[in-house]
Motif scaffolding. Sequence first.
Motif, PDB file in Angstrom:
ATOM      1  N   PRO A  61      45.295  32.199  28.422  1.00 53.65           N
ATOM      2  CA  PRO A  61      45.039  31.462  29.667  1.00 53.65           C
ATOM      3  C   PRO A  61      45.208  32.394  30.850  1.00 53.65           C
ATOM      4  O   PRO A  61      45.702  33.516  30.722  1.00 53.65           O
ATOM      5  N   PRO A  62      44.817  31.975  32.030  1.00 53.35           N
ATOM      6  CA  PRO A  62      44.972  32.827  33.222  1.00 53.35           C
ATOM      7  C   PRO A  62      46.426  33.255  33.411  1.00 53.35           C
ATOM      8  O   PRO A  62      47.345  32.431  33.344  1.00 53.35           O
ATOM      9  N   GLN A  63      46.644  34.536  33.630  1.00 51.43           N
ATOM     10  CA  GLN A  63      47.981  35.089  33.765  1.00 51.43           C
ATOM     11  C   GLN A  63      48.392  35.191  35.237  1.00 51.43           C
ATOM     12  O   GLN A  63      47.537  35.375  36.116  1.00 51.43           O
TER      13      GLN A  63
ATOM     14  N   SER B  18      50.771  21.011  29.722  1.00 47.46           N
ATOM     15  CA  SER B  18      50.314  20.529  28.419  1.00 47.46           C
ATOM     16  C   SER B  18      48.978  19.812  28.523  1.00 47.46           C
ATOM     17  O   SER B  18      48.139  19.889  27.610  1.00 47.46           O
ATOM     18  N   ALA B  19      48.744  19.101  29.652  1.00 42.77           N
ATOM     19  CA  ALA B  19      47.521  18.310  29.784  1.00 42.77           C
ATOM     20  C   ALA B  19      46.332  19.142  30.220  1.00 42.77           C
ATOM     21  O   ALA B  19      45.213  18.949  29.719  1.00 42.77           O
ATOM     22  N   PHE B  20      46.539  20.115  31.113  1.00 40.52           N
ATOM     23  CA  PHE B  20      45.405  20.816  31.709  1.00 40.52           C
ATOM     24  C   PHE B  20      45.238  22.251  31.220  1.00 40.52           C
ATOM     25  O   PHE B  20      44.272  22.921  31.593  1.00 40.52           O
ATOM     26  N   HIS B  21      46.193  22.727  30.423  1.00 39.00           N
ATOM     27  CA  HIS B  21      46.070  24.101  29.937  1.00 39.00           C
ATOM     28  C   HIS B  21      46.175  24.175  28.416  1.00 39.00           C
ATOM     29  O   HIS B  21      46.554  25.216  27.881  1.00 39.00           O
ATOM     30  N   ARG B  22      45.867  23.095  27.747  1.00 35.93           N
ATOM     31  CA  ARG B  22      45.866  23.144  26.288  1.00 35.93           C
ATOM     32  C   ARG B  22      44.552  23.767  25.804  1.00 35.93           C
ATOM     33  O   ARG B  22      43.549  23.798  26.529  1.00 35.93           O
TER      34      ARG B  22
ATOM     35  N   VAL C 296      60.954  17.527  38.286  1.00 37.37           N
ATOM     36  CA  VAL C 296      59.997  18.599  38.588  1.00 37.37           C
ATOM     37  C   VAL C 296      59.658  19.392  37.332  1.00 37.37           C
ATOM     38  O   VAL C 296      58.487  19.699  37.047  1.00 37.37           O
ATOM     39  N   VAL C 297      60.677  19.728  36.544  1.00 35.62           N
ATOM     40  CA  VAL C 297      60.436  20.495  35.319  1.00 35.62           C
ATOM     41  C   VAL C 297      59.586  19.692  34.342  1.00 35.62           C
ATOM     42  O   VAL C 297      58.624  20.221  33.747  1.00 35.62           O
ATOM     43  N   TRP C 298      59.924  18.411  34.144  1.00 33.88           N
ATOM     44  CA  TRP C 298      59.131  17.582  33.220  1.00 33.88           C
ATOM     45  C   TRP C 298      57.686  17.458  33.706  1.00 33.88           C
ATOM     46  O   TRP C 298      56.753  17.496  32.892  1.00 33.88           O
ATOM     47  N   ALA C 299      57.500  17.309  35.011  1.00 30.46           N
ATOM     48  CA  ALA C 299      56.148  17.186  35.553  1.00 30.46           C
ATOM     49  C   ALA C 299      55.344  18.459  35.303  1.00 30.46           C
ATOM     50  O   ALA C 299      54.164  18.401  34.919  1.00 30.46           O
ATOM     51  N   LEU C 300      55.975  19.621  35.489  1.00 28.57           N
ATOM     52  CA  LEU C 300      55.278  20.884  35.241  1.00 28.57           C
ATOM     53  C   LEU C 300      54.934  21.050  33.764  1.00 28.57           C
ATOM     54  O   LEU C 300      53.849  21.540  33.413  1.00 28.57           O
ATOM     55  N   ILE C 301      55.853  20.634  32.892  1.00 29.61           N
ATOM     56  CA  ILE C 301      55.579  20.734  31.451  1.00 29.61           C
ATOM     57  C   ILE C 301      54.409  19.837  31.066  1.00 29.61           C
ATOM     58  O   ILE C 301      53.486  20.253  30.339  1.00 29.61           O
ATOM     59  N   LEU C 302      54.410  18.593  31.540  1.00 22.39           N
ATOM     60  CA  LEU C 302      53.316  17.674  31.215  1.00 22.39           C
ATOM     61  C   LEU C 302      51.997  18.146  31.816  1.00 22.39           C
ATOM     62  O   LEU C 302      50.933  18.049  31.186  1.00 22.39           O
ATOM     63  N   TRP C 303      52.069  18.672  33.037  1.00 19.95           N
ATOM     64  CA  TRP C 303      50.844  19.175  33.671  1.00 19.95           C
ATOM     65  C   TRP C 303      50.261  20.353  32.893  1.00 19.95           C
ATOM     66  O   TRP C 303      49.050  20.413  32.638  1.00 19.95           O
TER      67      TRP C 303
END
Length: 276
Positions: free
Chosen positions: A97-99, A83-87, A74-81
Amino acid sequence: MSPTRRTTRRQLARRRLTGGVAAALLLATATACSSDAVDQWSRGGMPEGVTEQSTVIQTLWNGAWIAALATGVVVWALILWASAFHRKKKNSVDQLPPQVRYNLPIEILYTVVPVIMVAVFFFFTARDETAIMKVDGDAPVKVAVEGYQWSWRFTTDFQGQKAVTAGVPVDLSKQSLQTPQGPQLVLPVNTKIQFDLHSPDVIHSFWVPAFLFKQDVFPGNVHNKFEITTLNRTGVFFGRCAELCGVDHSRMLFSVKLVPQAEFAQYIKTQAGSAQ
């Protein structure tokens, strides 16, 4: 066809042949070791237990690994998500970014989920620890374990007959998997056994890896005890001190031999007769 192309094709053919042979050898090795590897993986690297309590410990160990891996995924998925959609996008204006601060539902989620996870982990750990440390006091075999610098003394009591085994620091140059050194504690299979632990000098730790359990041996504490119920599995299993207790700590080795009940009764009778 040019000589260069022929040479290249021959080299490729040789490489494929070599790779095929290597793959075949690897497959054969993996097949030969597959059963042992599967057993090791199913136990999470733990040795095979020889007590009923070890099955409880093994289940808790496997469950902890599953929970840790699930949390990690779950943690890795959130990190990748993230990194991919909020860079940061190219040619974008520098801005935050949105707070989520002051977003009450998300902050409650951040708090409640970890609390639930910790509560679940605590429940299973406390439940299994209570089962493992339960001492009924009705074990037919009682063993007084005395750890001293730097060996062990085992006093086994069975139906009023006692057998005493004591050792000296082990010569490590003679220690091997085939010839265990140090005092040997003989116990019966399919039997409940109570251990009473005591030390006259410093803190030691009574550890038999096949029990999947260890407990410290405190000086002055006569109430440190636990019970096990052995399975129907004979053999010799190594034990050692797991608490750094002095210069010869590594030489505090011993072994536990599980034998059929008839053989154990004869052993106790012989040892008690010799003591008398």
